[in-house]
Write a protein that holds these residues in place. Structure first.
Motif, PDB file in Angstrom:
ATOM      1  N   ARG A 125      40.354  37.874  37.459  1.00  0.00           N
ATOM      2  CA  ARG A 125      39.859  38.972  36.633  1.00  0.00           C
ATOM      3  C   ARG A 125      38.353  39.142  36.821  1.00  0.00           C
ATOM      4  NH1 ARG A 125      41.564  41.540  31.908  1.00  0.00           N
ATOM      5  NH2 ARG A 125      43.613  41.296  32.857  1.00  0.00           N
ATOM      6  N   GLN A 126      37.650  38.039  36.898  1.00  0.00           N
ATOM      7  CA  GLN A 126      36.201  38.088  37.055  1.00  0.00           C
ATOM      8  C   GLN A 126      35.805  38.748  38.374  1.00  0.00           C
ATOM      9  OE1 GLN A 126      34.078  34.296  37.548  1.00  0.00           O
ATOM     10  NE2 GLN A 126      32.822  34.866  35.780  1.00  0.00           N
ATOM     11  N   LYS A 127      36.603  38.527  39.404  1.00  0.00           N
ATOM     12  CA  LYS A 127      36.305  39.069  40.726  1.00  0.00           C
ATOM     13  C   LYS A 127      36.339  40.591  40.745  1.00  0.00           C
ATOM     14  CE  LYS A 127      38.025  38.923  45.513  1.00  0.00           C
ATOM     15  NZ  LYS A 127      39.066  38.371  46.412  1.00  0.00           N
ATOM     16  N   HIS A 128      37.164  41.186  39.876  1.00  0.00           N
ATOM     17  CA  HIS A 128      37.338  42.638  39.888  1.00  0.00           C
ATOM     18  C   HIS A 128      36.426  43.369  38.911  1.00  0.00           C
ATOM     19  CE1 HIS A 128      41.035  41.496  42.048  1.00  0.00           C
ATOM     20  NE2 HIS A 128      40.955  42.701  42.577  1.00  0.00           N
ATOM     21  N   MET A 129      35.484  42.658  38.309  1.00  0.00           N
ATOM     22  CA  MET A 129      34.503  43.336  37.459  1.00  0.00           C
ATOM     23  C   MET A 129      33.523  44.131  38.331  1.00  0.00           C
ATOM     24  SD  MET A 129      35.185  42.761  34.259  1.00  0.00           S
ATOM     25  CE  MET A 129      36.890  42.960  34.802  1.00  0.00           C
TER      26      MET A 129
END
Length: 591
Positions: free
Chosen positions: A157-161
């Motif tokens: 999830r963090q990667k797609h911020m």
């Protein structure tokens, strides 16, 4: 041994967080909702790196004692409802009991809270949903929650911020929506040390709109405040010339909850019908009050989608309320004479200066199309038919400015004097509005067919030919007589009465293009209206046509009787106003 197992609470919370917490803006939304439900009058939001590094939301609400603070981190623990029947009449923003445990499960949280009656507060340190520390602390009444390293334990999830700037923009939008929905609450948003938004909490919505959208936008907003048995609608509506290409400046609340609703958006835009340019959308901020039993907010965890019990009645009520406001105000753009300073908070000018020019004096600016009184003048045929009896002055309704024509500029714009300044009227747009409303009163009178003495051959593309073959009855109903001539060719033998012998082919092809682009979304009624708009445009007096003062008077008198006199059917303004006070300032008569 069975394959189905009961997930542990930590795993369940992380799954729920995937729906509730999509990005940093989701955290801010959920925490602000909790602050509002806690009776806060001041809410401060501080973010670092777009909320990816840190988010802090603090308020001066009721606060929590030690027991409630710990319990609030449990899934489905809430103070908003106590039984299933309460879901039928939700009166708070939050109610699911998922926000805090979802946030805590995917971040590192520091929570400080204190109730007014207590001498000290409680501080909790949570990481990944687990309480690491619980202690007493000194803090003001209310609650302050700091969320750090969001999604630190969910790298996918963090990667797609997005980047910090983009995420900060999303957070700003969220806070702006709450500020406009609750003008009685003071909001402050600080991004990486810079104050982005600060509202006073005075309860004045227009002041908040000016703070967010700027004073130039706020000064062109109209108040709406209407109620009946269906409920109430209040807020502000942009004048028809205040538009955007998208819906980002359209804000809707139901019972204080920001929502997205195609039905309500459509209801509002229907009231603007015939006033807007193509592909433009009005600006508005409206709050709808209705019985909580009429609204189902338990549709999606984000709570921005709702289901309404009586959609038809509510849609009709909103459209009618908005239309009353629009038709009851002067929707005339103000001309800009050079750069001008705008006040921080829009308000009515306290100075109303009168200025007069002896009548009938011709305004000597630009290429003036002067027609001395008593001179011979023959207006265009279709315009002459509309002329009213000559009168020494124009008697108009109170809502419409009392205008006295002076002359023309470029044989296109009528210069008129009013009690509050100078007006420039686009003669084509004004006459187009007059003809359109006349045609709409008796549309069938303008759709009778006239046979062409010399039929016209139409060579179409294969796609156009297929479309015409499938929908030829639609064009027949509009007064066109069309026959297939073989292949992709057709013969146009008749055209609607009033289309003009030379313009029938152009109107037909324009309508065919329009129908081709909107085939699956347009109704026959809408196509007929498009046809009448085209007819009005073609038959209206054109630019570069010289008019005498009697013809100008007649045109303005007819415009004053129109239902929507301030825009043409395409949404262009029919007139622009220059106040006498602004002119005097420009000539240094006043300081």
């Amino acid at each position: 041994m069975g394959n189905i197992i009961l997930l542990d609470e930590h795993t369940a919370n992380k799954i729920a967080a995937g729906e509730v917490i999509e990005r940093p803006a989701s955290v801010v939304k959920e925490l602000i909702e909790n602050s509002i439900d806690a009776g806060s009058t001041r809410i401060e939001v501080s973010i670092t790196d777009g909320g990816l590094a840190e988010i802090t939301v603090s308020d001066n609400g009721f606060g929590m004692d030690a027991r409630d603070a710990v319990l609030a981190l449990e899934r489905h623990a809430t103070s908003k409802i106590s039984r299933a029947s309460d879901l039928e009449s939700i009166q708070t923003l939050g109610f699911r009991g998922e926000a805090l445990p979802s946030i805590a499960s995917v971040s590192k949280v520091n929570l400080k809270t204190k109730i007014k009656e207590s001498l000290s507060g409680i501080e909790l340190v949570i990481e990944g949903g687990k309480i690491l520390k619980e202690s007493e602390t000194g803090c003001p009444p209310g609650t302050a929650i700091r969320v750090s390293e969001l999604f630190y334990n969910t790298p996918a999830r963090q990667k797609h911020m997005k980047g910090p700037a983009a995420e900060a923009g999303h957070i700003s939008d969220v806070v702006n929506k709450f500020a406009m929905g609750y003008p009685n609450i003071s909001f402050q948003l600080t991004s990486s040390g810079r104050v982005v938004l600060k509202t006073s909490g005075s309860g004045r919505l227009l002041e908040v709109i000016a703070n967010i959208y700027g004073p130039n936008t706020a000064k062109d907003m109209l108040p709406i405040d209407t109620q009946n048995e269906e409920g109430a609608v209040f807020g502000y509506l942009g004048k028809p010339f205040l538009t955007r290409s998208g819906s980002t400046h359209q804000t809707i609340y139901i019972n204080g909850r920001y929502i997205r609703s195609r039905l309500i958006t459509k209801a509002v835009e229907n009231a603007y019908h015939g006033m807007l340019m193509i592909a433009r959308h009005p600006v508005f901020v409206i709050n709808i009050r209705t019985s909580p039993e009429e609204v189902d907010v338990n549709v999606h965890p984000a709570k921005t989608e709702v289901r309404l019990a009586r959609t038809g009645a509510l849609e009709e009520f909103i459209t009618r309320a908005v239309k009353v406001v629009l038709t009851g105000n002067r929707l005339i753009p103000t001309g800009n004479i050079g750069p001008a300073k705008v006040a921080n908070v829009p308000q009515e000018s306290s100075k109303q200066e009168e200025w007069k020019i002896p009548y009938p004096q011709v305004f000597p600016a630009g290429r003036v199309c002067e027609v001395p009184l008593g001179s011979e003048y023959t207006p265009p045929k279709e315009f002459a038919a509309e002329a009213l009896p000559e009168t020494p002055g124009i008697q108009v309704p109170v809502e419409f400015p009392d205008l006295r024509p002076i002359g023309q500029i470029e044989c296109t714009y009528i210069v008129a004097q009013g009690s509050d300044g100078m007006y420039l009227i686009d003669q084509h747009a004004a006459h187009e509005r007059i003809l359109y409303e006349k045609y709409m009163e008796k549309p069938d009178a303008f759709i009778a067919s006239e046979q062409l003495l010399f039929p016209v051959t139409l060579d179409l593309t294969h796609r156009e030919a297929q479309l015409l073959n499938d929908t030829i009855i639609v064009f027949t109903d509009l007064g066109f007589v069309v026959e297939h001539f073989g292949g992709e060719s057709f013969i146009l033998r008749g055209i609607p009465a009033g289309a003009g012998k030379d313009g029938g082919k152009e109107i037909f092809l324009d309508l065919l293009d329009y129908f081709s682009q909107n085939r699956y979304t347009i109704s026959n009624k809408a196509l007929r209206e498009k046809f009448l708009i085209t007819m009005a445009c073609r038959n209206a007096i054109k630019a570069n046509n010289k008019l005498g003062l009697p013809e100008m008077e007649s045109l303005l008198a007819m415009l004053a009787q129109a239902e929507q006199p301030y825009t043409c059917p395409h949404g262009r303004p029919t007139m622009i106003h220059f106040s006498g006070y602004d002119l005097e300032k420009k000539f240094k008569r006043v300081l």
